[in-house]
Motif scaffolding. Structure first.
Motif, mmCIF file in Angstrom:
data_model
loop_
_atom_site.group_PDB
_atom_site.id
_atom_site.type_symbol
_atom_site.label_atom_id
_atom_site.label_comp_id
_atom_site.label_asym_id
_atom_site.label_seq_id
_atom_site.Cartn_x
_atom_site.Cartn_y
_atom_site.Cartn_z
ATOM 1 N N ARG A 175 -3.511 13.081 4.436
ATOM 2 C CA ARG A 175 -4.822 12.434 4.454
ATOM 3 C C ARG A 175 -4.878 11.290 3.449
ATOM 4 N N TYR A 176 -4.266 11.498 2.300
ATOM 5 C CA TYR A 176 -4.294 10.462 1.267
ATOM 6 C C TYR A 176 -3.471 9.253 1.699
ATOM 7 N N LEU A 177 -2.324 9.497 2.342
ATOM 8 C CA LEU A 177 -1.512 8.394 2.850
ATOM 9 C C LEU A 177 -2.286 7.613 3.908
ATOM 10 N N ARG A 178 -3.027 8.324 4.765
ATOM 11 C CA ARG A 178 -3.829 7.638 5.777
ATOM 12 C C ARG A 178 -4.876 6.733 5.138
ATOM 13 N N ALA A 179 -5.379 7.132 3.975
ATOM 14 C CA ALA A 179 -6.355 6.293 3.277
ATOM 15 C C ALA A 179 -5.728 4.973 2.843
ATOM 16 N N PHE A 180 -4.500 5.029 2.343
ATOM 17 C CA PHE A 180 -3.806 3.799 1.933
ATOM 18 C C PHE A 180 -3.461 2.939 3.152
ATOM 19 N N ILE A 181 -3.034 3.589 4.243
ATOM 20 C CA ILE A 181 -2.741 2.849 5.467
ATOM 21 C C ILE A 181 -4.015 2.184 5.987
ATOM 22 N N GLY A 182 -5.113 2.904 5.920
ATOM 23 C CA GLY A 182 -6.387 2.335 6.335
ATOM 24 C C GLY A 182 -6.788 1.157 5.468
ATOM 25 N N GLN A 183 -6.489 1.239 4.191
ATOM 26 C CA GLN A 183 -6.813 0.138 3.292
ATOM 27 C C GLN A 183 -5.994 -1.107 3.629
ATOM 28 N N ALA A 184 -4.714 -0.924 3.948
ATOM 29 C CA ALA A 184 -3.881 -2.049 4.376
ATOM 30 C C ALA A 184 -4.433 -2.672 5.656
ATOM 31 N N THR A 185 -4.895 -1.831 6.572
ATOM 32 C CA THR A 185 -5.476 -2.324 7.819
ATOM 33 C C THR A 185 -6.743 -3.127 7.541
ATOM 34 N N TRP A 186 -7.553 -2.654 6.607
ATOM 35 C CA TRP A 186 -8.757 -3.379 6.195
ATOM 36 C C TRP A 186 -8.409 -4.770 5.680
ATOM 37 N N GLN A 220 0.812 -1.210 0.000
ATOM 38 C CA GLN A 220 0.000 0.000 0.000
ATOM 39 C C GLN A 220 0.852 1.269 0.000
ATOM 40 N N ILE A 221 1.951 1.255 0.728
ATOM 41 C CA ILE A 221 2.839 2.422 0.720
ATOM 42 C C ILE A 221 3.488 2.585 -0.645
ATOM 43 N N ALA A 222 3.849 1.466 -1.277
ATOM 44 C CA ALA A 222 4.465 1.518 -2.608
ATOM 45 C C ALA A 222 3.510 2.121 -3.637
ATOM 46 N N VAL A 223 2.219 1.812 -3.514
ATOM 47 C CA VAL A 223 1.234 2.385 -4.430
ATOM 48 C C VAL A 223 0.897 3.820 -4.030
ATOM 49 N N ALA A 224 0.949 4.098 -2.736
ATOM 50 C CA ALA A 224 0.593 5.432 -2.252
ATOM 51 C C ALA A 224 1.565 6.502 -2.739
ATOM 52 N N ILE A 225 2.846 6.179 -2.797
ATOM 53 C CA ILE A 225 3.860 7.191 -3.153
ATOM 54 C C ILE A 225 3.597 7.820 -4.519
#
Length: 332
Positions: A146-157, A32-37
């Motif tokens: 905020r956008y990074l938090r969305a990706f982190i949240g997706q990984a948590t999901w 998710q971090i790799a896609v978020a960047i």
């Protein structure tokens, strides 16, 4: 192979459960971090949903194959995997984790997740490529934090949803209870099947309705036919049902004493019933919370209320159609 070997050594815990779950958690956040960047840099949301389903698919496969890889290629023998692949399919079948005998339940559960993730991932990717952007991220994709938090949240999901599947895939071979069919297998897979079909049909009906609207076959403002006449959000209902079904099937095997013992370190007590309940409820609870209170229903309702709030037909549909469960709403 050196990187893989190091990764396995760093995550070589005494507990089979930790040996599987912790590498999967690390991998989910890494993807998710790799896609978020690049998504943050280019302020793009095209691959947000697809990356989430891709993470599901990868974590699913990793949890299934990781225990076999650890067993078969221990003692710095991971190089044999590459050698076997170079020698051809016959060598691969005889000398790689593909030759490991998996329990039917592990294959069935992982297969169910794979089917769901590929189907939904293709559907969402086609939709975003057609529409160009996702309105949910209009405001947050310009805010890096905020956008990074969305990706982190997706990984948590992904992690919360996959916890029960990862636990089953971590069960060492030879544990007797995993070979026996249980009542929860029938009820769980039946619920998954019903939920999956419900989600597929709902998405198909919505896509067909939208295409017919673009082709000017009709001029309806919003969808109120088919499953959407039964509940307001049938796709979200199907999503919740299928995850509850998978977790129900998992619960029936994780609760067995020999399974609870096998998943822990040799010198540790068996997994507690509380831990089993946590593993089997956190995923559906998290999915339901996201759907009903965060990204699903609240966003859709806000959008529909803004666009059609003054429409009498919309007000009637919203008032008379159950929101999530097919239970008639109370009349005031």
């Amino acid at each position: 192979m050196a990187i893989v070997q190091t990764f396995l050594e760093l995550t070589n815990f005494a507990s089979p459960l930790k040996q599987t779950i912790i590498p999967c958690i690390i991998t989910a956040y890494a993807i998710q971090i790799a896609v978020a960047i690049p998504s943050i840099i280019y302020q793009s949301d095209r691959f947000f949903d697809a990356s989430g389903l891709f993470t599901f698919f990868i974590i699913n496969l990793l949890s299934l194959y990781l225990p076999a890889i650890r067993t078969k290629y221990a003692d710095n023998n991971l190089g044999n995997v590459a050698d076997a692949v170079k020698e051809g399919a016959k060598a691969v079948a005889a000398g790689t984790p593909l030759a490991i005998s998996y329990n039917w339940r592990q294959l069935a559960l992982s297969g169910a997740v794979a089917i769901w993730s590929v189907r939904l991932g293709v559907y969402l990717l086609r939709r975003i490529l057609r529409e160009g952007h996702d309105h949910r991220f209009t405001e947050i994709r310009v805010n890096p934090k905020r956008y990074l938090r969305a990706f982190i949240g997706q990984a948590t999901w992904v992690i919360f949803s996959m916890l029960p599947i990862m636990a089953v895939n971590a069960i060492p071979s030879g544990v007797r209870s995993v070979h026996y069919t249980k009542p929860t297998d029938f009820s769980g897979f039946a619920l998954w099947t019903f939920g999956f079909i419900l989600e597929c049909v709902a998405d198909y009906q919505k896509a067909k309705w939208q295409q017919e609207k673009r082709d000017k076959i009709h001029d309806e403002k919003f969808l109120t036919s088919g499953l959407w006449s039964v509940v307001q959000f049938p796709n979200y209902l199907g999503e919740t049902m299928l995850w509850i079904g998978l977790c129900s099937a998992v619960f029936g095997v994780l609760i067995c004493n020999d399974v609870r013992e096998a998943l822990t370190a040799p010198d540790s007590s068996p997994m507690s019933v509380i831990s089993i309940l946590f593993f089997c409820t956190i995923g559906p609870a998290f999915v339901t919370l996201l759907t009903l209170k965060v990204t699903g229903v609240p966003y859709a309702e806000k959008k529909y209320n803004r666009l059609y709030g003054d429409d009498k037909k919309y007000q009637k549909w919203k008032r008379e159609t159950p929101k999530f469960l097919p239970i008639p709403p109370k009349q005031h």
